[in-house]
Every structure is written in C-alpha cells, then in structure tokens.
Design a protein around this motif. Sequence first.
Motif, mmCIF file in Angstrom:
data_model
loop_
_atom_site.group_PDB
_atom_site.id
_atom_site.type_symbol
_atom_site.label_atom_id
_atom_site.label_comp_id
_atom_site.label_asym_id
_atom_site.label_seq_id
_atom_site.Cartn_x
_atom_site.Cartn_y
_atom_site.Cartn_z
ATOM 1 N N MET A 14 -16.726 69.095 -68.060
ATOM 2 C CA MET A 14 -17.801 68.831 -69.009
ATOM 3 C C MET A 14 -17.532 67.510 -69.724
ATOM 4 O O MET A 14 -16.392 67.112 -69.906
ATOM 5 C CB MET A 14 -17.908 69.961 -70.018
ATOM 6 N N HIS B 11 -30.977 70.536 -71.614
ATOM 7 C CA HIS B 11 -30.331 70.920 -70.351
ATOM 8 C C HIS B 11 -28.862 70.501 -70.342
ATOM 9 O O HIS B 11 -28.018 71.215 -69.790
ATOM 10 C CB HIS B 11 -31.067 70.297 -69.164
ATOM 11 N N LEU B 12 -28.557 69.362 -70.943
ATOM 12 C CA LEU B 12 -27.159 68.926 -71.018
ATOM 13 C C LEU B 12 -26.336 69.920 -71.832
ATOM 14 O O LEU B 12 -25.227 70.293 -71.444
ATOM 15 C CB LEU B 12 -27.079 67.534 -71.642
ATOM 16 N N ALA C 185 -27.057 73.052 -72.341
ATOM 17 C CA ALA C 185 -26.995 74.324 -71.617
ATOM 18 C C ALA C 185 -25.943 74.301 -70.517
ATOM 19 O O ALA C 185 -25.381 75.352 -70.172
ATOM 20 C CB ALA C 185 -28.364 74.645 -71.022
ATOM 21 N N ARG C 186 -25.677 73.110 -69.970
ATOM 22 C CA ARG C 186 -24.643 72.981 -68.943
ATOM 23 C C ARG C 186 -23.232 72.968 -69.528
ATOM 24 O O ARG C 186 -22.252 72.910 -68.790
ATOM 25 C CB ARG C 186 -24.869 71.693 -68.147
ATOM 26 N N GLY C 187 -23.139 72.948 -70.836
ATOM 27 C CA GLY C 187 -21.828 72.979 -71.463
ATOM 28 C C GLY C 187 -21.297 71.633 -71.899
ATOM 29 O O GLY C 187 -20.151 71.539 -72.375
ATOM 30 N N HIS C 188 -22.087 70.582 -71.750
ATOM 31 C CA HIS C 188 -21.657 69.273 -72.229
ATOM 32 C C HIS C 188 -21.646 69.256 -73.756
ATOM 33 O O HIS C 188 -22.435 69.953 -74.405
ATOM 34 C CB HIS C 188 -22.590 68.183 -71.706
ATOM 35 N N GLY D 264 -36.062 71.113 -65.752
ATOM 36 C CA GLY D 264 -34.888 70.496 -65.136
ATOM 37 C C GLY D 264 -35.129 70.094 -63.704
ATOM 38 O O GLY D 264 -34.220 70.155 -62.872
ATOM 39 N N ALA E 77 -27.998 67.714 -64.546
ATOM 40 C CA ALA E 77 -28.417 68.795 -65.434
ATOM 41 C C ALA E 77 -29.933 68.944 -65.476
ATOM 42 O O ALA E 77 -30.441 70.042 -65.727
ATOM 43 C CB ALA E 77 -27.879 68.559 -66.845
ATOM 44 N N TYR E 78 -30.660 67.867 -65.226
ATOM 45 C CA TYR E 78 -32.130 67.938 -65.291
ATOM 46 C C TYR E 78 -32.804 67.295 -64.082
ATOM 47 O O TYR E 78 -33.985 66.968 -64.123
ATOM 48 C CB TYR E 78 -32.650 67.312 -66.585
#
Length: 288
Positions: free
Chosen positions: A1, A19-20, A22-25, A132, A154-155
């Motif tokens: 991440m 979305h970023l 949500a991806r854990g970034h 996304g 991510a998107y």
Amino acid sequence: MARVAFLGLGVMGYPMAGHLAARGHEVAVWNRTAAKAEAWAAQHGGRVARTAREAAAGAEFVMACVGNDDDLRQVCRGADGAFAGMQPGAVFVDHTTVSAAVTRELAAEATEAGLGFVDAPVSGGQAGAENGQLSVMCGGTPGDYARAEPVIAAYAKICRLMGASGAGQLTKMCNQIAIAGVVQGLAESLHFAEKAGLSIADVVEVISQGAAGSWQMANRYQTMAENRFDFGFAVDWMRKDLGICLATADETGASLPATALVDQFYKDVQNMGGGRWDTSSLIARLRK
C-alpha cells in the motif's frame, strides 16, 4: 500500500480518491472548497490538508484531477503547490484533461526537481469513476508509469502507457473527437425517429444490435428521448476539451471539420442555457 495525496475532489476526483482509500492506501486530500475535503474524510477516513503542498508532503504518489491548464499550474507551482511538498522520487499523476503543452511544461519542471510525472487523463464519466471502471491513457517514462500503474488500478478498467510525456493527453483528445461525432449522430438519429413518428425504444432496440450500436446509444438514448440532461460530463467541459483538440490540430496539421462543427453546436447549447447539461444535450438543439 502507498502513501497517496489526491488533489481535486470534483465529480471525478471524489470517487477516485475513495477507491484509493478502499484499497487500503493511506490517502491525504485537498480541495479548493475545504468543506468537500472534510466531507470526503468523514466518509472515507484519511487526512485533510490545507494546501496542495501539505497534502503532497510525504506522499509517494500525488494524484490531481482539477479543471484546466491554469488550475493545474496553480496546484503544482508556488510555495503552496504540490511540487514544493513532494520528496525526490515521488510521482505526480495528472488525471486532468489539459493540453499536451502544459503537460510537457510541468513534466520538465518535475524532472528537474527529481520528481516523476505521468499524464493520465481518464474516460468513463462520473459513473466510471464511481464504479472504478475508468479508461486511463498515460504519457511519461516507462519507469514512472510502472510505479504508478498499480495505484491507478484502484479505479481503472484499463490503463496503458501511450508514449512519452503528453501522449496521454493526445490520446484523450482522440477520445473526445470520437465522442463528439458519435453523440451528434445519435442526436440526429433520435430526432429523425421522432419526426418520422417511430418509437424511439423500438428503433434503438433494433439498430443497436447492428453497426449503429455504441456506448452512447446504450446509456443515453432513453434520457435523450425524455429530454433529461443531468447525467455525466457537462457541455462547458466538453467545449474546453474540444478547444484543446482544435488548437492541437492547428499545431499538428490535422483536419477536424466535423469536430469543429460539433463544437459550434455545443456553443448553441450553451447559448440555450445548457452549459451544465451533459453532452447528450445536442438533441435539445435540434428540438428548439
């Protein structure tokens, strides 16, 4: 991440930054209207910054999605700009649709400062950003792109390096040129069906299965038939983009007669008070 900053939380940037997260970034956000950044943080977590420089401080990647060439320059430059806060080796990823000229200008400044720079305009509209599922067309060095692509994923539905700095913006111009012609053709087709006394739904059901089918037809014919134009990309922004296309065509010697004509049709829509209508509103001009 990764540690990521996102600058600009409009109809595209807000869900992209989401979305970023949500991806854990680890995401820091900045927006000219601070209330929008606060609302985003309340929904997604992350850090709200007071300036672009503050958002960029410590970030490995700085994403921007603002309005136009001048907006991008202001976000990047100056004491409060992103470049001043970025650490050497960090990569700036520009999702704004701007001219290839300003992209190359800012990419050169970034390189001089030891930063990476990827121009990465997107296509897919607000729905694509929310889901996304954006198409991302990139310009820059292979190394900068390779680092940024997993974050952009991510998107993105598709993300591709199109060439050197500016190539992403040139590809986005191809996208807008193609859309302009398709929307005008669809508007005329539906208008003709109306005048001929045909059922638009029946016409579209039949012709969409053949060579006339398109994304615009599948996703916009019904709202066009109902005279509803509050979906997706605004006419004002399309005219900005087509202006970039036409200016670049003058520089390169490309001939864009249909694009120039549709640009004037969009001007008519603006004069009707439809600057904030979506681009499918070309049919409204035919009905007046």
